[in-house]
Design an enzyme around this catalytic site. Structure first.
Site, PDB file in Angstrom:
ATOM      1  N   SER A 102       1.008  -1.258   0.144  1.00 20.88           N
ATOM      2  CA  SER A 102       0.084  -0.001   0.148  1.00 20.88           C
ATOM      3  C   SER A 102       0.821   1.352  -0.163  1.00 20.88           C
ATOM      4  O   SER A 102       1.594   1.463  -0.955  1.00 20.88           O
ATOM      5  CB  SER A 102      -0.952   0.000   1.060  1.00 20.88           C
ATOM      6  OG  SER A 102      -2.059   0.929   1.255  1.00 20.88           O
ATOM      7  N   ASP A 152     -10.287  -3.973  -5.391  1.00 22.02           N
ATOM      8  CA  ASP A 152      -9.435  -2.838  -4.547  1.00 22.02           C
ATOM      9  C   ASP A 152     -10.172  -1.571  -4.812  1.00 22.02           C
ATOM     10  O   ASP A 152      -9.827  -1.017  -5.868  1.00 22.02           O
ATOM     11  CB  ASP A 152      -7.913  -3.118  -5.104  1.00 22.02           C
ATOM     12  CG  ASP A 152      -7.108  -2.410  -3.838  1.00 22.02           C
ATOM     13  OD1 ASP A 152      -7.751  -1.331  -3.307  1.00 22.02           O
ATOM     14  OD2 ASP A 152      -5.834  -2.501  -3.872  1.00 22.02           O
ATOM     15  N   HIS A 183      -8.268  -4.437  -0.755  1.00 23.99           N
ATOM     16  CA  HIS A 183      -6.983  -3.843  -0.553  1.00 23.99           C
ATOM     17  C   HIS A 183      -5.956  -4.367   0.194  1.00 23.99           C
ATOM     18  O   HIS A 183      -5.132  -4.197   0.576  1.00 23.99           O
ATOM     19  CB  HIS A 183      -7.201  -2.276  -0.243  1.00 23.99           C
ATOM     20  CG  HIS A 183      -5.997  -1.706  -0.340  1.00 23.99           C
ATOM     21  ND1 HIS A 183      -5.354  -1.256  -1.543  1.00 23.99           N
ATOM     22  CD2 HIS A 183      -5.363  -0.960   0.671  1.00 23.99           C
ATOM     23  CE1 HIS A 183      -4.352  -0.578  -1.295  1.00 23.99           C
ATOM     24  NE2 HIS A 183      -4.109  -0.311   0.034  1.00 23.99           N
TER      25      HIS A 183
HETATM   26  C1  MLT Z   1      -1.520   5.918   0.012  1.00 22.25           C
HETATM   27  O1  MLT Z   1      -1.920   6.944   0.491  1.00 22.25           O
HETATM   28  O2  MLT Z   1      -0.373   5.760  -0.332  1.00 22.25           O
HETATM   29  C2  MLT Z   1      -2.545   4.955  -0.700  1.00 22.25           C
HETATM   30  O3  MLT Z   1      -4.011   5.515  -0.552  1.00 22.25           O
HETATM   31  C3  MLT Z   1      -2.599   3.835  -0.080  1.00 22.25           C
HETATM   32  C4  MLT Z   1      -2.917   4.057   1.476  1.00 22.25           C
HETATM   33  O4  MLT Z   1      -3.974   4.069   1.983  1.00 22.25           O
HETATM   34  O5  MLT Z   1      -1.701   4.127   2.151  1.00 22.25           O
END
Ligand code: MLT
Length: 200
Positions: A102, A152, A183
């Site tokens: 992520s 996702d 996700h």
């Molecule tokens: C991010 O902000 O890098 C993406 O949205 C994934 C997350 O939720 O961290």
């Protein structure tokens, strides 16, 4: 940067750079590192940004909307940190495989987008396209595993395919593994990453 370094038992193995998701920390992915390669050294880093107490690797303006200036600064900070850590912990900087989930996958992807020598390879679990402003460097022969979810909500299937194309056009050898989930990082996805890693 705050981190954990674990010396591996086999010096020929890569060092696994572990990059957690939002709200994780340097402990979150240690079990995955030892599952992927129990003999490898591990450098697990905590993101320097805090979003209401939740560690991240760079700031965001909203869900999925990145602070591009901060992303740039934090990407350089992490790039420099890896080199420093290689000296401090005596591992080969040229033999680093990133494993990110992520937000951690997004900064790993941005390192690939901005430096041709970031990693020897990368496992990106649920990455987004980190930026659309950069001409990618030559990534010829760099192997990249992308784990994605058809449902996702944070990273759509279209965005995964866009990332695959951008990396492939830069020369990377990309394998996308799909799960019919959202996700979350599931065990079948980690297993698929391990099978990919064992073939390197
Ligand atoms: C991010 O902000 O890098 C993406 O949205 C994934 C997350 O939720 O961290």
């Amino acid at each position: 940067m705050k981190h954990i370094f674990q010396q591996g038992t086999n010096p020929a193995k890569p060092t696994l750079l572990m990059l957690h998701g939002t709200e994780g920390d340097e402990n979150s992915l240690l079990a995955i590192a030892s599952h992927i390669d129990p003999e490898a050294s591990v450098l697990s880093v905590r993101g320097n940004v805090s979003e209401n107490g939740m560690p991240r690797f760079f700031k965001r303006l909203a869900e999925g909307v990145f602070d591009m200036e901060d992303l740039k600064i934090r990407t350089e900070e992490l790039y420099e940190f890896i080199a420093q850590a290689a000296k401090e912990h005596n591992f080969n900087r040229e033999n680093v495989i990133a494993i990110g989930y992520s937000n951690g996958a997004n900064i790993a992807a941005n390192l690939l987008f901005t430096h041709e020598d970031s990693f020897k390879g990368a496992i990106l679990h649920h990455p987004m396209v980190p930026n659309r402003e950069t001409a990618l460097p030559d990534l010829t022969t760099i192997p990249v595993f992308i784990g994605a979810g058809t449902n996702d909500p944070i990273c759509s299937a279209e965005e995964t395919t866009e990332l695959e194309k951008l990396l492939t056009n830069a020369g990377a050898k990309v394998e996308v593994h799909w799960e019919e989930f959202g996700h979350q990082l599931t065990m079948p996805e980690v297993e698929a990453a391990k099978i990919w890693y064992d073939k390197l």
